[in-house]
Design an enzyme around this catalytic site. Structure first.
Site, PDB file in Angstrom:
ATOM      1  N   GLU B  73      50.929  53.317  45.447  1.00 57.69           N
ATOM      2  CA  GLU B  73      51.435  52.005  45.872  1.00 57.69           C
ATOM      3  C   GLU B  73      52.842  51.729  45.368  1.00 57.69           C
ATOM      4  OE1 GLU B  73      48.415  52.581  44.736  1.00 57.69           O
ATOM      5  OE2 GLU B  73      46.940  51.667  46.064  1.00 57.69           O
ATOM      6  N   HIS B 142      37.756  44.062  43.448  1.00 58.29           N
ATOM      7  CA  HIS B 142      37.970  44.141  44.898  1.00 58.29           C
ATOM      8  C   HIS B 142      37.655  42.826  45.603  1.00 58.29           C
ATOM      9  CE1 HIS B 142      37.569  48.391  43.775  1.00 58.29           C
ATOM     10  NE2 HIS B 142      38.182  48.712  44.901  1.00 58.29           N
TER      11      HIS B 142
END
Lengths: 349, 347
Positions: B73, B142
């Site tokens: 990322e 998450h």
């Protein structure tokens, strides 16, 4: 030029065999140019050093004076900037670190506006919002970041955009040796090889991550080893040797321009002064050797022996540099500080 | 349309789409209109985005423009930044907002600050799309919303659509904006076939191109007794609760903020000025976040607007639990929203 989709990397077994580039030997004019650039950078850093310490007293207050804040000067690292940037045009991108002045000057950043930024003036590159670790000159695609290793990823994007536009422009991403232990470094190397991006990675190894020597921070003697593991050509250049840097950078730049992908150069350079101004460097065991390793007198001797320089030429080059630098310092000092009422300006476009 | 145009096969003026499909349609229109728009991220190519944010884009635009990245990322968000600086308009997907931890430096120190640090000389016209929210037992790493964290850090706009119409209009606005825009889509509003969904995850969407202005809230239900300021999936819950309370004679006004940055403070003030009562429903953490910011807007401007203490329904500063009863206990579920409204109106 390779025309592969960025999302579809060429598998290693299908990549063309690596052809070593031809040596880039600087001609006489280029050698003098390298020297001039190094002198200009040193003259600049000496002027900033002088101005930085004005009104810092009594004692040393980092927030006081004409130039407040941290100041990381690049004296001793001139060969990196001169040797690498000699191969670039203003259309190429350079991303530098918290110690950016040498690269900015060698890449042709507007010296007046850069100096005004360092002095925190409205006429500065960032209108006083950035400071010396945050210099952005879009005219020459120069930027820097104060966060270790984090200048690498944006350079990938600049290289990506240059290729997508069908140009042969490249990005040069510079960090220090300490940055090679950061994740951003490794992610960037992987992605650059995977997408065959026109990037030249440069690691300036000045032996010190502030006070931590390389032997305490890094498990490999050369970061070229790490880069080779990612599948790119890499080399380590010893002794801060400007012509060796010029040669290696020439081959790496040429490779990137030809669409053959990224390379990495680790350059063993020299931090002549503290990590930042005010650093007493009590940790520094090599300090007595430093004056003898100054790359500028060394190169001056080389060029004199080659008959390219004499005392008069040296003093002319230094005088020219001083004139240019003092013009920039005067421009900065004559410029206005930003209006405090405008502190919120430019958060958004 | 003029009479000289071909009368054959008129384009439908609107279609019924899920939020995910509306978002993709907005992206598709922008990518067709502007060659500099590209989409980068993990599993955005042949998979079509884990939460269907890119379904079909690879087939239409090819791997040069819809690009699967490695799980790096920092590298690919940074790549988006550099590409934006050089004139592309990258849309970069961070699969879950929770993953900001591995790449936050590129987001808040680079993407968000370069324009300011450069004194306005360098623009970063980039969109960071990211999935947020819980409610399906995905655990503490998450399920977070984190828009308060993004909103806290200056230099990026933050938009949070709750429905198909806004999803399309906001993605088009985000792509066209010259600033970095974080586009946060709740998994629970996307209308995914594999997740419980509210009927509001599907709706009428104009076929053509239109924008929803960034920084403009929407009054999604008018009412006179109490204002609920909320966003994202909580809008669906708030509207359900408002329908239920209407049967008891409580008229709830529901404001969908749609943007966290800039925050439409005028819309909040106007509604509370009308109702005199405020409930903030925020799926993000309670403390130091959006719900406090909304209440501070009233306190700063005119605390006299309030006829009753405010209520905040948010995650009570607890990592989001895995087990369903525990997770439901910390999320702003309809029961908690209803209880808060009843308390504030004294019903």
């Amino acid at each position: 030029m390779t025309t592969q989709a960025p999302g579809r990397p060429t598998p290693p077994e299908q990549r063309p065999p690596e052809q070593p580039g031809l040596p880039h030997t600087p001609d006489d004019e280029t050698r003098l140019g390298l020297y001039r650039t190094m002198v200009l950078i040193r003259t600049y850093e000496e002027a900033i050093l002088r101005e930085y310490h004005v009104d810092k007293g009594p004692g040393f207050d980092i927030g006081k004076g004409l130039i407040p804040g941290e100041m990381h000067l690049s004296a001793g690292q001139e060969p990196v900037a001169a040797g690498v940037c000699a191969h670039l045009s203003t259309g190429d991108a350079v991303t530098a670190t918290h110690r950016p002045h040498h690269l900015a000057i060698a890449h042709g950043v507007d010296m007046n506006r850069m100096t005004a930024e360092i002095f925190g003036r409205e006429t500065g590159l960032g209108r006083g919002r950035g400071g010396h670790m945050h210099l952005f000159d879009p005219d020459v695609h120069f930027s820097c970041s104060g966060i270790i290793a984090e200048g690498y990823p944006p350079a990938l994007g600049q290289a990506f955009a240059f290729r997508r536009k069908g140009t042969d422009r490249i990005a040069v991403a510079v960090t220090g040796e300490g940055a090679a232990n950061q994740g951003a470094f490794h992610e960037s190397l992987n992605l650059a090889v995977l997408w065959n991006l026109p990037v030249v990675f440069v690691v300036e190894d000045n032996d010190w991550g502030i006070s931590v020597p390389r032997s305490v921070s890094t498990c490999v003697p050369s970061n070229a080893t790490r880069a080779e593991a990612y599948g790119m050509p890499a080399e380590r250049i010893e002794d801060n040797a400007v012509e060796a840097i010029y040669d290696a950078a020439g081959r790496a730049v040429e490779r990137a321009r030809q669409g053959r992908g990224p390379s990495l150069l680790e350059i063993h350079t020299l931090r002549m002064w503290g990590h930042f101004e005010g650093d007493a460097q009590a940790y520094r065991v090599d300090l007595t050797d430093v004056p003898g390793r100054d790359p500028i007198p060394t190169y001056e001797r080389t060029l004199k022996a080659a008959g390219l320089l004499d005392d008069e030429a040296v003093s002319n080059i230094k005088a020219e540099a001083a004139t240019r630098v003092e013009e920039a310092v005067t421009f900065a000092k004559d410029s206005l500080l930003p209006d405090p009422a405008d502190a919120g300006k430019y958060v958004f476009a | 349309m003029t009479l000289t145009e071909s009368p054959a096969a008129p384009a439908p003026s609107s279609q019924r789409l899920t939020t995910a499909k509306a978002m993709v349609q907005g992206l598709e229109l922008e990518m067709a209109r502007d060659d500099s728009v590209i989409y980068l991220g993990e599993d955005v190519g042949s998979y079509g985005g884990i939460f269907s944010s890119t379904t079909g884009l690879l087939d239409r635009f090819g791997p040069e423009r819809v690009i699967d990245t490695p799980i790096s990322e920092t590298a690919f968000i940074g790549l988006g930044i550099g590409a934006a600086v050089e004139g592309l308009r990258p849309v970069v997907e961070l699969m879950f907002a929770d993953f900001m931890g591995v790449c936050l430096d590129q987001i808040y120190n680079h993407m968000a600050k370069i324009h300011y640090e450069s004194g306005g000389n360098v623009k970063v016209p980039m969109v960071l799309t990211t999935a947020v929210g819980g409610g399906y037992s995905d655990g503490a790493q998450h399920s977070q919303c984190l828009w308060g964290t993004f909103g806290h850090l200056p230099g990026m706009k933050v938009v949070v659509p709750s429905n198909p119409y806004d999803a399309k209009g906001l993605i088009i606005s985000a792509v066209r904006d010259d600033n970095p825009v974080v586009y946060m889509f709740h998994k629970g509003v996307m209308g995914l076939p594999w997740m419980a969904k509210n009927p509001r995850s599907m709706g009428e969407v104009p076929a053509g191109d239109y924008t929803v202005p960034i920084g403009e809230a929407s009054v999604v239900r008018e009412g006179t007794d109490v204002t609920v300021v909320t966003l994202s999936l909580s809008v669906h819950h708030a509207l359900d609760v408002a329908d239920k309370l209407a049967e008891d004679g409580v008229e709830t006004e529901v404001i969908d903020l749609r943007s966290v940055v800039p925050l439409d403070r005028r819309a909040i003030l106007a509604s509370v000025g009308k109702t005199g009562r405020l409930v903030v429903v925020d799926e993000d953490y309670l403390s130091y976040g959006l719900s406090g910011e909304v209440v501070a807007t009233i306190a700063d401007e005119d605390p006299g607007l309030l006829r009753a203490p405010v209520a905040r329904v948010a995650n009570p500063d607890v990592p989001i639990p895995y087990s369903r009863p525990l997770e439901y206990a910390v999320l702003p579920r309809p029961e908690r929203i209803e209880a808060a409204i009843r308390k504030v109106v004294g019903a």
